[in-house]
Design an enzyme around this catalytic site. Structure first.
Site, PDB file in Angstrom:
ATOM      1  N   GLY A  37      -6.188   2.348   8.497  1.00 26.65           N
ATOM      2  CA  GLY A  37      -5.905   3.279   9.587  1.00 26.65           C
ATOM      3  C   GLY A  37      -6.115   2.700  10.965  1.00 26.65           C
ATOM      4  N   GLY A  38      -5.061   2.715  11.773  1.00 26.21           N
ATOM      5  CA  GLY A  38      -5.182   2.290  13.174  1.00 26.21           C
ATOM      6  C   GLY A  38      -5.407   0.799  13.349  1.00 26.21           C
TER       7      GLY A  38
ATOM      8  CG  MET B  88      -9.940   6.774   4.403  1.00 26.77           C
ATOM      9  SD  MET B  88      -8.332   5.959   4.306  1.00 26.77           S
ATOM     10  CE  MET B  88      -7.459   6.650   5.719  1.00 26.77           C
TER      11      MET B  88
ATOM     12  N   GLY C 148       0.257   0.169   8.746  1.00 23.51           N
ATOM     13  CA  GLY C 148       1.562   0.791   8.564  1.00 23.51           C
ATOM     14  C   GLY C 148       2.380   0.758   9.834  1.00 23.51           C
TER      15      GLY C 148
ATOM     16  CG  PHE D 119      -0.783  12.840   9.909  1.00 27.78           C
ATOM     17  CD1 PHE D 119       0.457  13.421   9.703  1.00 27.78           C
ATOM     18  CD2 PHE D 119      -1.921  13.631   9.782  1.00 27.78           C
ATOM     19  CE1 PHE D 119       0.568  14.777   9.389  1.00 27.78           C
ATOM     20  CE2 PHE D 119      -1.829  14.978   9.468  1.00 27.78           C
ATOM     21  CZ  PHE D 119      -0.574  15.558   9.278  1.00 27.78           C
ATOM     22  N   GLY D 120       0.109   8.411   9.488  1.00 24.47           N
ATOM     23  CA  GLY D 120       0.134   7.064  10.036  1.00 24.47           C
ATOM     24  C   GLY D 120       0.074   7.134  11.553  1.00 24.47           C
TER      25      GLY D 120
ATOM     26  CG  MET E 279      -0.669  11.579   1.987  1.00 27.25           C
ATOM     27  SD  MET E 279      -0.340  11.681   3.745  1.00 27.25           S
ATOM     28  CE  MET E 279      -0.768  10.010   4.241  1.00 27.25           C
TER      29      MET E 279
ATOM     30  CG  HIS F  46      -1.939   1.009   1.338  1.00 28.48           C
ATOM     31  ND1 HIS F  46      -3.189   0.860   0.776  1.00 28.48           N
ATOM     32  CD2 HIS F  46      -1.954   2.224   1.938  1.00 28.48           C
ATOM     33  CE1 HIS F  46      -3.925   1.934   1.028  1.00 28.48           C
ATOM     34  NE2 HIS F  46      -3.197   2.781   1.732  1.00 28.48           N
TER      35      HIS F  46
ATOM     36  CG  HIS G  21      -5.138   5.586  -0.155  1.00 29.38           C
ATOM     37  ND1 HIS G  21      -5.193   5.529   1.228  1.00 29.38           N
ATOM     38  CD2 HIS G  21      -6.174   6.386  -0.523  1.00 29.38           C
ATOM     39  CE1 HIS G  21      -6.200   6.261   1.663  1.00 29.38           C
ATOM     40  NE2 HIS G  21      -6.806   6.796   0.626  1.00 29.38           N
TER      41      HIS G  21
HETATM   42  C1  DX5 Z   1      -3.480   7.425   6.374  1.00 31.81           C
HETATM   43  C2  DX5 Z   1      -3.037   6.396   5.359  1.00 31.81           C
HETATM   44  C3  DX5 Z   1      -2.823   5.036   5.896  1.00 31.81           C
HETATM   45  C4  DX5 Z   1      -1.782   4.924   6.934  1.00 31.81           C
HETATM   46  C5  DX5 Z   1      -2.140   3.761   7.804  1.00 31.81           C
HETATM   47  O1  DX5 Z   1      -3.762   8.607   5.724  1.00 31.81           O
HETATM   48  O2  DX5 Z   1      -3.991   6.278   4.321  1.00 31.81           O
HETATM   49  O3  DX5 Z   1      -2.592   4.095   4.868  1.00 31.81           O
HETATM   50  O4  DX5 Z   1      -0.494   4.780   6.428  1.00 31.81           O
HETATM   51  O5  DX5 Z   1      -1.209   3.738   8.781  1.00 31.81           O
HETATM   52  P1  DX5 Z   1      -1.421   3.179  10.251  1.00 31.81           P
HETATM   53  O6  DX5 Z   1      -1.584   1.709  10.137  1.00 31.81           O
HETATM   54  O7  DX5 Z   1      -0.144   3.605  10.881  1.00 31.81           O
HETATM   55  O8  DX5 Z   1      -2.638   3.843  10.844  1.00 31.81           O
HETATM   56 ZN    ZN Z   2      -3.837   4.534   2.780  1.00 24.76          ZN
END
Ligand code: DX5
Ligand code: ZN
Length: 218
Positions: free
Chosen positions: A178-179, A139, A199, A145-146, A39, A35, A68
């Site tokens: 996410g999360g 989402m 992530g 952000f990760g 951004m 993935h 993405h």
């Molecule tokens: C957030 C991204 C996610 C992010 C997920 O905007 O789209 O793909 O990298 O990361 P984690 O798993 O750290 O929430």
């Molecule tokens: Zn993503």
């Protein structure tokens, strides 16, 4: 409902100084896709990476690139991301005025087409296009952000998405982003997710390969 249980590690949390090593790790793992979060600092309040990084990953990866786009005007870039190596191209519902045309453009380039919904966007928004897409991305954090916390309400949205896909006889996979950690993965699959994006959890784990395996076979 049988979840496909695919895992798509997000390289947003990878060590970009050691990208080759990180992609080798993913190649050797049981990850299904890779993935890539693009951004633009406009659609989301953060800038990540763009075409050259996607191309570099594509040269190293042996798995499909799940790209993405969290950018405005994605229609301007679909062909460029295709050439850079994207297999699946997902656009944000909120960024597209002419979403149907956008999806047709992605498919005509030979990629799988996905739509991503921000946390506030209802699943019903995609009712009229669910049979045209290959992937519906829910989402579970605000994009940008990760390492953010999973929004609990997302579980209801995943159930609604599963119902929509089943009732419309759509072939779309349901991806959640996410999360996501080992601790909530089972609940997310059970709600109807086919693909988990993760992530921070993977790349901060002491053994990322093992972590991916746990996410997949939980
Ligand atoms: C957030 C991204 C996610 C992010 C997920 O905007 O789209 O793909 O990298 O990361 P984690 O798993 O750290 O929430
Ligand atoms: Zn993503």
């Amino acid at each position: 409902m049988i979840s496909k249980k695919l895992v798509s590690p997000s390289i947003l949390s990878a060590d970009f100084g050691n990208l080759h090593k990180e992609i080798d790790m993913l190649n050797n793992s049981c990850a299904d896709w890779i993935h890539l979060d693009v951004m633009d600092g406009v659609f989301v309040p953060n800038i990540s990476f763009g075409l050259p990084v996607v191309k570099a990953v594509s040269n190293l990866a042996v798995k499909p690139l799940d790209v993405h786009l969290m950018i405005v005007n994605p229609e301007k870039y679909a062909e460029k991301f295709c050439k850079a190596g994207a297999s699946i191209l997902t656009v944000q519902y909120e960024a597209c005025v002419h979403l149907h045309g956008m999806i047709q453009q992605i498919k005509s380039l030979g990629m799988k087409a996905g739509i991503s919904l921000n946390p506030h966007t209802p699943v019903s928004s995609v009712e009229n296009i669910i049979n045209d897409i290959d992937l519906l991305l829910i989402m579970s954090v605000n994009p940008g952000f990760g390492g953010q916390k999973f929004i609990p309400k997302s579980l209801d949205k995943i159930r609604q998405a599963r119902e929509l896909v089943t009732c419309s006889d759509s072939g779309a996979l349901i991806e959640v982003d996410g999360g996501i950690y080992i601790e909530n993965a089972e609940a997310i699959y059970s709600a109807g997710a086919d693909v988990l994006v993760s992530g921070n959890a993977i790349f901060s784990a002491s053994n990322p390969e093992k972590y991916i395996e746990k996410l997949k076979y939980i």
